[in-house]
Design an enzyme around this catalytic site. Structure first.
Site, PDB file in Angstrom:
ATOM      1  N   CYS A   2       8.155  54.133  24.474  1.00 51.55           N
ATOM      2  CA  CYS A   2       7.961  53.333  23.469  1.00 51.55           C
ATOM      3  C   CYS A   2       6.810  52.125  23.794  1.00 51.55           C
ATOM      4  O   CYS A   2       6.785  51.821  24.761  1.00 51.55           O
ATOM      5  CB  CYS A   2       9.169  52.640  22.709  1.00 51.55           C
ATOM      6  N   ARG A  16       6.680  47.784  16.855  1.00 48.67           N
ATOM      7  CA  ARG A  16       6.872  48.623  18.134  1.00 48.67           C
ATOM      8  C   ARG A  16       6.385  50.051  17.460  1.00 48.67           C
ATOM      9  O   ARG A  16       6.514  50.431  16.298  1.00 48.67           O
ATOM     10  CB  ARG A  16       8.143  48.729  18.592  1.00 48.67           C
ATOM     11  N   ASN A  79      13.294  51.671  25.661  1.00 47.06           N
ATOM     12  CA  ASN A  79      14.046  52.565  26.969  1.00 47.06           C
ATOM     13  C   ASN A  79      13.616  52.290  28.282  1.00 47.06           C
ATOM     14  O   ASN A  79      12.481  51.671  28.334  1.00 47.06           O
ATOM     15  CB  ASN A  79      13.636  54.111  26.656  1.00 47.06           C
TER      16      ASN A  79
HETATM   17  C1  LIG Z   1      15.791  56.313  22.520  1.00 43.39           C
HETATM   18  C2  LIG Z   1      15.192  54.903  22.063  1.00 43.39           C
HETATM   19  C3  LIG Z   1      14.284  54.486  23.011  1.00 43.39           C
HETATM   20  C4  LIG Z   1      13.000  55.271  22.729  1.00 43.39           C
HETATM   21  C5  LIG Z   1      12.358  55.451  24.062  1.00 43.39           C
HETATM   22  O1  LIG Z   1      11.786  54.583  24.837  1.00 43.39           O
HETATM   23  N1  LIG Z   1      12.337  56.732  24.407  1.00 43.39           N
HETATM   24  C6  LIG Z   1      11.730  57.475  25.614  1.00 43.39           C
HETATM   25  C7  LIG Z   1      12.995  58.044  26.165  1.00 43.39           C
HETATM   26  S1  LIG Z   1      12.028  57.997  28.161  1.00 43.39           S
HETATM   27  O2  LIG Z   1      11.816  56.707  28.600  1.00 43.39           O
HETATM   28  O3  LIG Z   1      10.756  58.892  27.850  1.00 43.39           O
HETATM   29  O4  LIG Z   1      13.044  58.811  28.947  1.00 43.39           O
HETATM   30  C8  LIG Z   1      16.382  53.884  21.811  1.00 43.39           C
HETATM   31  C9  LIG Z   1      15.876  52.603  21.401  1.00 43.39           C
HETATM   32  C10 LIG Z   1      17.053  51.990  20.682  1.00 43.39           C
HETATM   33  C11 LIG Z   1      18.224  52.860  21.066  1.00 43.39           C
HETATM   34  C12 LIG Z   1      19.354  52.814  20.308  1.00 43.39           C
HETATM   35  C13 LIG Z   1      19.909  51.058  19.999  1.00 43.39           C
HETATM   36  C14 LIG Z   1      21.219  51.100  19.305  1.00 43.39           C
HETATM   37  C15 LIG Z   1      22.164  52.021  19.728  1.00 43.39           C
HETATM   38  C16 LIG Z   1      22.942  51.549  21.107  1.00 43.39           C
HETATM   39  C17 LIG Z   1      24.293  52.666  21.511  1.00 43.39           C
HETATM   40  O5  LIG Z   1      24.450  52.219  22.912  1.00 43.39           O
HETATM   41  C18 LIG Z   1      23.439  53.998  21.599  1.00 43.39           C
HETATM   42  C19 LIG Z   1      23.210  54.402  20.479  1.00 43.39           C
HETATM   43  C20 LIG Z   1      21.764  53.601  19.652  1.00 43.39           C
HETATM   44  C21 LIG Z   1      21.562  53.965  18.324  1.00 43.39           C
HETATM   45  C22 LIG Z   1      20.544  53.494  20.609  1.00 43.39           C
HETATM   46  C23 LIG Z   1      19.605  55.149  20.731  1.00 43.39           C
HETATM   47  C24 LIG Z   1      18.866  55.172  21.617  1.00 43.39           C
HETATM   48  O6  LIG Z   1      18.772  54.767  22.936  1.00 43.39           O
HETATM   49  C25 LIG Z   1      17.555  53.940  20.990  1.00 43.39           C
HETATM   50  C26 LIG Z   1      17.219  54.760  19.721  1.00 43.39           C
END
Ligand SMILES: C[C@H](CCC(=O)NCCS(=O)(=O)O)[C@H]1CC[C@H]2[C@@H]3CC[C@@H]4C[C@H](O)CC[C@]4(C)[C@H]3C[C@H](O)[C@]12C
Length: 325
Positions: A2, A16, A79
């Site tokens: 992100c 974002r 993340n």
């Molecule tokens: C995955 C996303 C980051 C995007 C990113 O950067 N992707 C690259 C991955 S990589 O870096 O390439 O490996 C993040 C950002 C916000 C997060 C939510 C926050 C609330 C909630 C917290 C709870 O505890 C768990 C579930 C929950 C819905 C979370 C799910 C997931 O974690 C979300 C969507």
């Protein structure tokens, strides 16, 4: 991955790119002042500031990814795989879970100063939201119109950095991201002089040659440099539509097109699922999605902010194409 960013004209803009391979049914979610915020380890909050943001559409609780409160404080969670460390309960601290982090801060902070004070006693505690939604490793960019900080839950404690570049991506830690910018100090928006050699006539055959060497790949270190350079040099007219337009252009410089970031067979790719943009002075949330390039807006101040129920607007994700014949 992100990318978060901010931008200033007459107002302050913050938002974002949400890049991922899975959608949790994201939606716009408004938490009015009298919605009862329940917390796992601290007292519930009966009244607080109103919040607008984008949250997962998987539970009643507002699981915000990014949000802004009525005082103009905005947060985005990104993340931070392999680096985020959450702790055991500490009775001497305020124990807040990572999914409560945005609600806890935005419900009561008027400014970044307030946020910094709240962070002093905060312990990010390792409690899962549920069995199917375990903890996710996050770090956060937090801004108001006067300043911006990055918060990283590291092995040796919660680290709070001032953010002089107004962007955040993912790994590595923020200090390394900032240090890496040193390597790009030669980049320029202007046509460079020939410093290669006096003996060679090297031609400035194109515009834009000052930024040759600016990374264009989608890794988090590269996106950080690209977003920082784009934001730092961005300029636009100061009206609302021009500012919002410019903001989306900054973040589209680091968008992830489907197919470029392979995750898994068959056909699983990370891509920019949505882009958000908050005018933090007016509390308006604008967003675009991967398929819907039209900007959709939700204005916090048009709602009854004294209510006690969440207000939800599902994402408009289908293409809005303006046929003119
Ligand atoms: C995955 C996303 C980051 C995007 C990113 O950067 N992707 C690259 C991955 S990589 O870096 O390439 O490996 C993040 C950002 C916000 C997060 C939510 C926050 C609330 C909630 C917290 C709870 O505890 C768990 C579930 C929950 C819905 C979370 C799910 C997931 O974690 C979300 C969507």
């Amino acid at each position: 991955m992100c990318t978060a960013s901010e931008y200033f004209t007459e107002n302050h803009y913050f938002g974002r790119n949400f890049d991922y391979e899975i959608s949790y049914n994201e939606r716009v979610c408004i938490t009015p002042r009298n919605y009862e915020f329940k917390f796992r380890k601290i007292e519930d909050m009966e009244s607080h500031y109103a919040i607008i943001g984008i949250a997962a559409g998987i539970d009643e609780y507002p699981l915000y990814y990014d949000a802004c409160n009525e005082k103009g404080v905005a947060i985005a969670g990104l993340n931070f795989a392999g680096n985020a460390v959450y702790r055991e309960i500490d009775e001497d601290m305020v124990n807040v879970t990572p999914f409560e982090f945005i609600p806890y801060l935005l419900s009561q902070a008027d400014s970044i100063e307030d946020v910094k004070n709240l962070l002093e006693n905060l312990n990010l505690v390792n409690i899962n939201f549920s069995e199917s939604l375990p903890l996710s490793p996050l770090h956060w960019m937090i801004s108001d119109k006067n300043s911006s900080i990055i918060v990283e839950p590291l092995e040796d404690g919660l680290k709070v950095y001032d953010n002089p570049v107004g962007v955040l991506t993912n790994n590595p830690t923020f200090d390394i991201q900032l240090f890496n910018l040193n390597n790009y100090r030669n980049l320029s928006i202007k046509t460079p002089e020939n410093t290669f050699s006096k003996n060679l006539e090297l031609d400035a055959y194109s515009r834009g040659m000052g930024a040759i060497g600016l990374p264009g790949d989608l890794s988090s270190l590269s996106r950080f440099v690209k977003a920082a350079f784009t934001r730092e040099n961005s300029t636009s007219e100061t009206g609302e539509s021009e500012s919002v337009s410019q903001f989306f252009h900054i973040l589209s410089s680091v968008e992830q097109q489907k197919g470029l970031t392979f995750i898994d067979d068959p056909d699983v790719y990370e891509y920019t699922i949505y882009t958000s943009c908050y005018n933090t002075d007016e509390c308006i949330l604008y967003y675009k999605t991967y398929y819907n390039h039209q900007i959709t807006a939700v204005d916090l101040n048009k709602e009854n902010l004294d209510g006690d129920n969440l207000i939800v607007y599902p994402f408009i994700d289908e293409a809005q194409i303006n046929f003119i014949n």
